[in-house]
Scaffold this active site. Structure first.
Site: not given
Length: 138
Positions: A58, A60, A81, A127
């Site tokens: 999500e 924002n 991360h 990553e």
């Protein structure tokens, strides 16, 4: 009986929602599942998913001057991360850097994994994780 919990998604605050949606969809193969305005805050959010993964990201966004728009990241809205599995961390790292993505850590082997890190448009580390091959590239 104790409460049972089930992880559902990761929420990340971003500075430019269009830029971030484009980054995750164009470069990391995610798909925009939904996007909505939040009238109470003047903000907006977007839900992204990867094919074959139940995880939701999500994103924002809040306008400058909003109580939800910090001058700087602080505890509570910092993020270490996000991890993406891939077939070849070395090739993924080279491909993303060639497309202008900022490198964070070049590929390295840790245990049975080959890892590399790049940054998203807001500096969040991404990553790139793959199984280590017997002869990893330098």
């Amino acid at each position: 009986d104790s409460m049972r919990y089930s992880f559902s998604y990761v929420g990340v605050q971003v500075r430019d929602l269009d830029r971030s949606v484009d980054f995750y969809c164009s470069l990391l193969g995610m798909r925009l599942r939904s996007r909505e305005k939040v009238p109470e805050t003047g903000g907006e959010w977007a839900e992204l998913v990867s094919p074959g993964s139940p995880q939701v990201l999500e994103l924002n966004w809040y306008p400058e001057g909003s109580e939800h728009f910090p001058d700087r990241y602080r505890l509570g809205n910092e993020l270490d991360h996000l991890a993406f599995d891939c077939d070849d961390a070395d090739a993924a790292f080279r491909e993303l850097v060639a497309q202008g993505v900022k490198p964070a850590l070049p590929p390295f082997t840790e245990g049975g994994s080959r890892l590399a890190f790049v940054e998203d448009p807001d500096g969040i580390w991404i990553e790139l994780a793959a199984q280590a091959s017997p002869n990893p590239q330098p």
